[in-house]
Design an enzyme around this catalytic site. Structure first.
Site, PDB file in Angstrom:
ATOM      1  N   ASN A   1      -4.063   5.558  11.486  1.00  0.00           N
ATOM      2  CA  ASN A   1      -4.967   4.761  10.647  1.00  0.00           C
ATOM      3  C   ASN A   1      -4.983   5.303   9.218  1.00  0.00           C
ATOM      4  O   ASN A   1      -5.685   6.281   8.933  1.00  0.00           O
ATOM      5  CB  ASN A   1      -6.381   4.767  11.233  1.00  0.00           C
ATOM      6  CG  ASN A   1      -6.500   3.878  12.455  1.00  0.00           C
ATOM      7  OD1 ASN A   1      -5.940   4.190  13.499  1.00  0.00           O
ATOM      8  ND2 ASN A   1      -7.224   2.784  12.336  1.00  0.00           N
TER       9      ASN A   1
ATOM     10  N   TYR B   1       2.964  -7.335  17.117  1.00  0.00           N
ATOM     11  CA  TYR B   1       3.260  -6.378  16.059  1.00  0.00           C
ATOM     12  C   TYR B   1       3.716  -5.049  16.662  1.00  0.00           C
ATOM     13  O   TYR B   1       4.757  -4.504  16.284  1.00  0.00           O
ATOM     14  CB  TYR B   1       2.034  -6.171  15.176  1.00  0.00           C
ATOM     15  CG  TYR B   1       2.205  -5.056  14.170  1.00  0.00           C
ATOM     16  CD1 TYR B   1       3.047  -5.201  13.077  1.00  0.00           C
ATOM     17  CD2 TYR B   1       1.535  -3.841  14.326  1.00  0.00           C
ATOM     18  CE1 TYR B   1       3.220  -4.164  12.159  1.00  0.00           C
ATOM     19  CE2 TYR B   1       1.693  -2.812  13.411  1.00  0.00           C
ATOM     20  CZ  TYR B   1       2.543  -2.979  12.335  1.00  0.00           C
ATOM     21  OH  TYR B   1       2.718  -1.953  11.439  1.00  0.00           O
TER      22      TYR B   1
ATOM     23  N   TYR C   1      -9.541  -3.350  22.790  1.00  0.00           N
ATOM     24  CA  TYR C   1      -9.849  -2.503  21.637  1.00  0.00           C
ATOM     25  C   TYR C   1      -9.530  -1.059  21.999  1.00  0.00           C
ATOM     26  O   TYR C   1      -9.907  -0.580  23.073  1.00  0.00           O
ATOM     27  CB  TYR C   1     -11.336  -2.661  21.310  1.00  0.00           C
ATOM     28  CG  TYR C   1     -11.782  -2.163  19.958  1.00  0.00           C
ATOM     29  CD1 TYR C   1     -11.438  -2.848  18.803  1.00  0.00           C
ATOM     30  CD2 TYR C   1     -12.588  -1.038  19.845  1.00  0.00           C
ATOM     31  CE1 TYR C   1     -11.892  -2.422  17.558  1.00  0.00           C
ATOM     32  CE2 TYR C   1     -13.046  -0.608  18.609  1.00  0.00           C
ATOM     33  CZ  TYR C   1     -12.689  -1.302  17.472  1.00  0.00           C
ATOM     34  OH  TYR C   1     -13.141  -0.883  16.242  1.00  0.00           O
TER      35      TYR C   1
ATOM     36  N   SER D   1       4.792   2.403  13.899  1.00  0.00           N
ATOM     37  CA  SER D   1       3.336   2.245  13.959  1.00  0.00           C
ATOM     38  C   SER D   1       2.764   2.798  15.254  1.00  0.00           C
ATOM     39  O   SER D   1       3.402   2.748  16.311  1.00  0.00           O
ATOM     40  CB  SER D   1       2.975   0.760  13.857  1.00  0.00           C
ATOM     41  OG  SER D   1       1.589   0.562  14.079  1.00  0.00           O
TER      42      SER D   1
ATOM     43  N   SER E   1     -20.540   3.503  17.877  1.00  0.00           N
ATOM     44  CA  SER E   1     -19.457   3.829  16.951  1.00  0.00           C
ATOM     45  C   SER E   1     -19.187   5.328  16.855  1.00  0.00           C
ATOM     46  O   SER E   1     -18.112   5.729  16.412  1.00  0.00           O
ATOM     47  CB  SER E   1     -19.752   3.276  15.552  1.00  0.00           C
ATOM     48  OG  SER E   1     -19.419   1.905  15.488  1.00  0.00           O
TER      49      SER E   1
ATOM     50  N   LYS F   1      -4.791  -5.337   0.596  1.00  0.00           N
ATOM     51  CA  LYS F   1      -4.565  -5.697   2.000  1.00  0.00           C
ATOM     52  C   LYS F   1      -5.708  -6.578   2.510  1.00  0.00           C
ATOM     53  O   LYS F   1      -5.693  -7.014   3.665  1.00  0.00           O
ATOM     54  CB  LYS F   1      -4.458  -4.447   2.864  1.00  0.00           C
ATOM     55  CG  LYS F   1      -3.203  -3.627   2.635  1.00  0.00           C
ATOM     56  CD  LYS F   1      -3.195  -2.381   3.502  1.00  0.00           C
ATOM     57  CE  LYS F   1      -3.094  -2.730   4.965  1.00  0.00           C
ATOM     58  NZ  LYS F   1      -3.080  -1.526   5.835  1.00  0.00           N
TER      59      LYS F   1
ATOM     60  N   PHE G   1       0.815  -1.210   0.000  1.00  0.00           N
ATOM     61  CA  PHE G   1       0.000   0.000   0.000  1.00  0.00           C
ATOM     62  C   PHE G   1       0.857   1.271   0.000  1.00  0.00           C
ATOM     63  O   PHE G   1       0.872   2.049  -0.966  1.00  0.00           O
ATOM     64  CB  PHE G   1      -0.921  -0.062   1.225  1.00  0.00           C
ATOM     65  CG  PHE G   1      -1.742   1.171   1.500  1.00  0.00           C
ATOM     66  CD1 PHE G   1      -2.156   2.028   0.495  1.00  0.00           C
ATOM     67  CD2 PHE G   1      -2.135   1.440   2.806  1.00  0.00           C
ATOM     68  CE1 PHE G   1      -2.930   3.152   0.767  1.00  0.00           C
ATOM     69  CE2 PHE G   1      -2.919   2.548   3.097  1.00  0.00           C
ATOM     70  CZ  PHE G   1      -3.309   3.411   2.088  1.00  0.00           C
TER      71      PHE G   1
ATOM     72  N   GLU H   1     -21.751  -1.043  18.162  1.00  0.00           N
ATOM     73  CA  GLU H   1     -22.563  -0.146  18.978  1.00  0.00           C
ATOM     74  C   GLU H   1     -21.690   0.989  19.524  1.00  0.00           C
ATOM     75  O   GLU H   1     -20.514   0.790  19.841  1.00  0.00           O
ATOM     76  CB  GLU H   1     -23.200  -0.918  20.134  1.00  0.00           C
ATOM     77  CG  GLU H   1     -24.233  -1.942  19.673  1.00  0.00           C
ATOM     78  CD  GLU H   1     -24.713  -2.852  20.787  1.00  0.00           C
ATOM     79  OE1 GLU H   1     -25.716  -3.565  20.572  1.00  0.00           O
ATOM     80  OE2 GLU H   1     -24.064  -2.866  21.872  1.00  0.00           O
TER      81      GLU H   1
END
Length: 335
Positions: free
Chosen positions: A190, A161, A292, A139, A225, A199, A21, A223
């Site tokens: 992101n 990672y 998350y 990253s 979001s 990807k 990418f 939910e």
């Protein structure tokens, strides 16, 4: 858009992961803006080989390089013979290191560290031998669940990672103190934009939601979001940071984001406006609560200072610029 005035005639540039990418976007940036520079791409390209999570080991794809006129080498950065060939048969001025096992859900700790850390050290040694400035992909995964805004020096990786990228950064700092080349690590947040389709499931939610909408499917979001926020950055600003990192004011590790957190709900709303749709969103329970990130936002003060970096694309601008490519890929690859 051209980001530097430097004359790159007769300069030789190595891009690892150049069929991926970000690497392929870099390759075309040079071809379009510095056509007299020699660009050499190394990529392992995709095969049928998969990781234990079922995802492909390599996402490099020839279609990302259609139209590229530079040199392309198929090879794995873990291959010492390949690195010796690069050392003996070329003289690089700049190395852009984008190759990696980049799947954040990969479980193969041995392969992750070998590829992302050990091979990077070999490339650093190559850069020093060639007196080539090194620009490499770090990253935002190095931060794990660290509170926003994410600031370099406050890392807490939650997966192998992110750990491997932090190891790269630590190694880089050691080399910065003992070498004459500039070394810049760019912590991408992101990223979304053209040439990410291959990807697969790790492509941005901008692309994935775009294709859901074009299929006439109701966008499916977790939910709440509207309360899940990320620093989404358009590929053009990633390229800007890479190019400006070629000759930085100071070697270092720098965040590359917009400095603004936006929600997944924002993505869907902007896409629907651009695509002229009014599909109802479906909200599903979030199975990743506890593992998350609910908020990422890059602190880019040092990036602005050291690289003269200034993000150009708000999310509305980035999606608007991307929409024709989202449609093209849908027609040619998805429909």
């Amino acid at each position: 858009m051209r980001y530097i005035d430097d004359d790159l005639d007769n300069k030789t540039i190595l891009i690892t992961g150049g069929a991926g990418f970000i690497g392929s976007n870099l390759a075309f940036y040079f071809q379009e803006n510095h056509p007299d520079a020699k660009v050499v791409i190394v990529d392992s390209f995709r095969s049928g080989e998969k990781l234990s999570n079922g995802n492909l080991k390599s996402f490099g794809h020839f279609k990302n390089l259609i139209g590229f006129r530079g040199e392309i080498i198929s090879g794995d950065i873990n291959d010492r013979d390949l690195l010796l060939n690069l050392e003996l048969n070329y003289k690089f001025d700049y190395i852009f290191h984008e190759a990696a096992i980049s799947d954040t859900t990969a479980l193969e700790q041995d392969l992750m560290v070998k590829t992302n850390v050990n091979a990077y050290k070999d490339l650093l040694e190559l850069a020093i031998k060639h007196n080539a400035n090194m620009i490499y992909a770090s990253s935002a995964a190095t931060y794990g669940n660290a509170a926003s805004p994410q600031i370099v020096g406050r890392e807490a990786p939650q997966n192998v990672y992110g750990f491997s990228k932090l190891c790269m950064d630590n190694l880089s700092r050691e080399y910065m103190q003992n070498s004459n080349i500039s070394i810049v690590g760019l912590r991408y947040f992101n990223v979304y934009g053209p040439r990410e389709y291959f990807k697969n499931t790790t492509a941005s939610m901008v692309l994935q939601f775009g294709h859901q909408i074009l299929l006439g499917k109701n966008p499916r979001l977790f939910e709440d979001s509207d309360k899940i926020l990320r620093d989404f950055i358009y590929i053009e600003d990633i390229i800007q940071a890479n190019i400006k990192a070629m000759n930085p004011k100071k070697s270092g590790i720098y965040n590359v984001g917009t400095g603004k957190a936006r929600s997944f709900q924002d993505i869907v709303d902007i896409l629907q406006r651009e695509l002229g749709t009014t599909l109802s969103c479906e909200y599903i329970p979030n199975p990743f609560i506890g593992s998350y990130q609910f908020h990422t936002e890059a602190d880019i003060a040092s990036t602005k200072e050291a690289l003269d970096y200034e993000p150009k694309f708000e999310m509305e601008d980035g999606i608007k610029a991307y929409i024709s490519e989202i449609k093209r890929v849908f027609e040619e690859e998805v429909k």
